[in-house]
Each structure stands twice: as C-alpha cells, then as structure tokens.
Design a protein around this motif. Structure first.
Motif, PDB file in Angstrom:
ATOM      1  N   SER A   1       0.642  -9.149  22.183  1.00 13.45           N
ATOM      2  CA  SER A   1       1.639  -8.279  21.574  1.00 13.45           C
ATOM      3  C   SER A   1       0.976  -7.230  20.694  1.00 13.45           C
ATOM      4  O   SER A   1      -0.196  -7.339  20.340  1.00 13.45           O
ATOM      5  CB  SER A   1       2.617  -9.095  20.719  1.00 13.45           C
ATOM      6  OG  SER A   1       2.023  -9.467  19.486  1.00 13.45           O
ATOM      7  N   TRP A   2       1.733  -6.197  20.364  1.00 17.27           N
ATOM      8  CA  TRP A   2       1.317  -5.354  19.252  1.00 17.27           C
ATOM      9  C   TRP A   2       1.585  -6.121  17.956  1.00 17.27           C
ATOM     10  O   TRP A   2       2.304  -7.136  17.965  1.00 17.27           O
ATOM     11  CB  TRP A   2       2.067  -4.021  19.281  1.00 17.27           C
ATOM     12  CG  TRP A   2       3.562  -4.139  19.292  1.00 17.27           C
ATOM     13  CD1 TRP A   2       4.392  -4.281  18.221  1.00 17.27           C
ATOM     14  CD2 TRP A   2       4.423  -4.153  20.456  1.00 17.27           C
ATOM     15  NE1 TRP A   2       5.690  -4.371  18.621  1.00 17.27           N
ATOM     16  CE2 TRP A   2       5.747  -4.294  19.976  1.00 17.27           C
ATOM     17  CE3 TRP A   2       4.195  -4.060  21.821  1.00 17.27           C
ATOM     18  CZ2 TRP A   2       6.842  -4.339  20.844  1.00 17.27           C
ATOM     19  CZ3 TRP A   2       5.278  -4.106  22.678  1.00 17.27           C
ATOM     20  CH2 TRP A   2       6.585  -4.244  22.187  1.00 17.27           C
TER      21      TRP A   2
ATOM     22  N   SER B   1      -5.086  -6.021  19.115  1.00 15.69           N
ATOM     23  CA  SER B   1      -3.940  -5.504  19.871  1.00 15.69           C
ATOM     24  C   SER B   1      -4.304  -4.288  20.709  1.00 15.69           C
ATOM     25  O   SER B   1      -3.588  -3.948  21.652  1.00 15.69           O
ATOM     26  CB  SER B   1      -2.798  -5.135  18.931  1.00 15.69           C
ATOM     27  OG  SER B   1      -3.078  -3.927  18.237  1.00 15.69           O
TER      28      SER B   1
END
Length: 229
Positions: free
Chosen positions: A69-70, A52
């Motif tokens: 995405s995180w 991430s």
C-alpha cells in the motif's frame, strides 16, 4: 516477502547533511507485523515512503514480492485539483478495480458527504487523511504501511480504522511506524527501534521498548505505565 537491503537516505541541512537511514536492511514475510519505534524526526515516515515507492533512497534496494500500500493517511499522491470522487476513479483505473463499487465504499467510510464532489485542495488535513485511508481500503494489498494512523480523525473514526485494518485484514503483513509504544505493542508481533539512522530489531516488545527509552533518554513520570510515550 519484502526485502530491504542497505537503504541509505540523507537530507541536506545547514552546514552539511543529516543521515536519516544508514544501510538499513530487513525482511518482512507475509502476515508478519513489524512495529518500528522512534522519536519524531527519526526517519520512520521516510522509511515508509521509500518502501511504498513514494520517495527514493540515496542507496540500497527494496524488493517487493507482495503488493504494498501507499502510507495510510498519506495524501501526497492526491491530484488536488480533482474532486475526491475523481481521485477514487483515478486509483480505480490504476489498479483495474471497480469504480462504482469503490466510490460507494469510500463515500460510506470516509463520511465526507458533499465534499466528496469538491476539489481535494479545499479539504482540511483531516478530510484528506480520511479520504486517503478510505481509498487504501478499497484496494486489497498484501502489505499495509501504517504511519501514525491512530491520529486520523476522531475517536469513532479511529475505531472504524482499527476494525478495517486489524480485524478484517488480520492476515495481512504490516509495517507500523510510531512513537506511540502502546499502539505498536498492541498490533505487532516483532519490533524495531530506529535511532540515528540504524535499526535495532527485537522479537520481544519489552526489549525494544527498554532500548527505545534508553536511546532517547526517556524517564517516566510518577506512576506511569510501562508502555506509554
């Protein structure tokens, strides 16, 4: 495509260091869903954070040809002095996304009520996880990173998360890390086992699960199913 090449990560421990990731390499194509099994402390969450961009590796590279995405339910990026609403505003600005639309979506999904207007530092861990998940859903990533998301919230909230991820975004790539074999089996199309810093890859879940059990010395209780940890 996400290309992970020779990732290495160590942490200092008393009397030396521990290697969590040892020259880990793999590719993830668009739409593919990789499930990574490993016991607690194996390095699954560390791998997710490095992919991430939330954490640095000691060596190796991650090439991101997709938006990533995180880690879902990971709240380390929050500005805890700000309210939940202000954190949504911050993320909206970073991704050049419509704040007014986003705040309505987060309010409806996270169900924080008046706490959305309170500083995040006052939130419980569950409230932070719900806010983080809801914020993840307002940005349409090509690849979602999922770290034990089955543990977020109560059963009803968990069902909402399942629908958002695996029904509405069924075409997205995903990396799911878990020690819950059934969760990985149900949502992934190829598999890996992370153990002692090394990744062992399999196209078949049963092959991966058999290896996982053997590596950790797991023996099933009487009358247990084949995919429970």
């Amino acid at each position: 495509m996400i290309r992970v090449r020779n990732l290495t990560k160590t942490y200092p421990i008393r009397g030396g260091h521990r290697t969590i990731l040892d020259s880990v390499s793999f590719d993830l194509a668009p739409g593919r869903k990789l499930g990574i099994l490993g016991r607690n402390g194996a390095g699954k969450s560390t791998l997710i954070r490095i992919i991430s961009g939330a954490e640095r590796a000691d060596a190796g590279t991650v090439e991101r040809g997709m938006s990533v995405s995180w880690p879902l339910a990971f709240s380390g990026a929050f500005q805890t002095a700000l309210t939940g609403r202000d954190n949504v505003r911050f993320i909206s600005r970073i991704y050049n996304s419509d704040f007014e639309r986003n705040i309505v979506a987060v309010d409806e999904f996270a169900e924080l009520g008046p706490y959305l207007h309170e500083p995040v530092r006052t939130y419980s861990s569950g409230m932070r996880a719900r806010l983080a998940f809801a914020m993840s859903m307002i940005i349409e990533f090509d690849c979602f990173l999922i770290d034990e998301i089955s543990a977020v919230g109560d059963a009803r909230f968990g069902q909402k998360c399942q629908a958002e991820l695996f029904e509405k975004r069924a075409d997205r790539a995903m990396i799911i890390v878990s020690h819950d074999a059934a969760y990985v089996r149900d949502h992934c199309d190829h598999f890996a086992v992370l153990h002692d810093g090394h990744m062992h890859f399999h196209d078949d879940f049963e092959d991966a699960y058999t290896l996982f059990k053997g590596l950790i010395g797991w023996t099933p209780p009487p009358d247990s199913g084949t995919a429970s940890s």
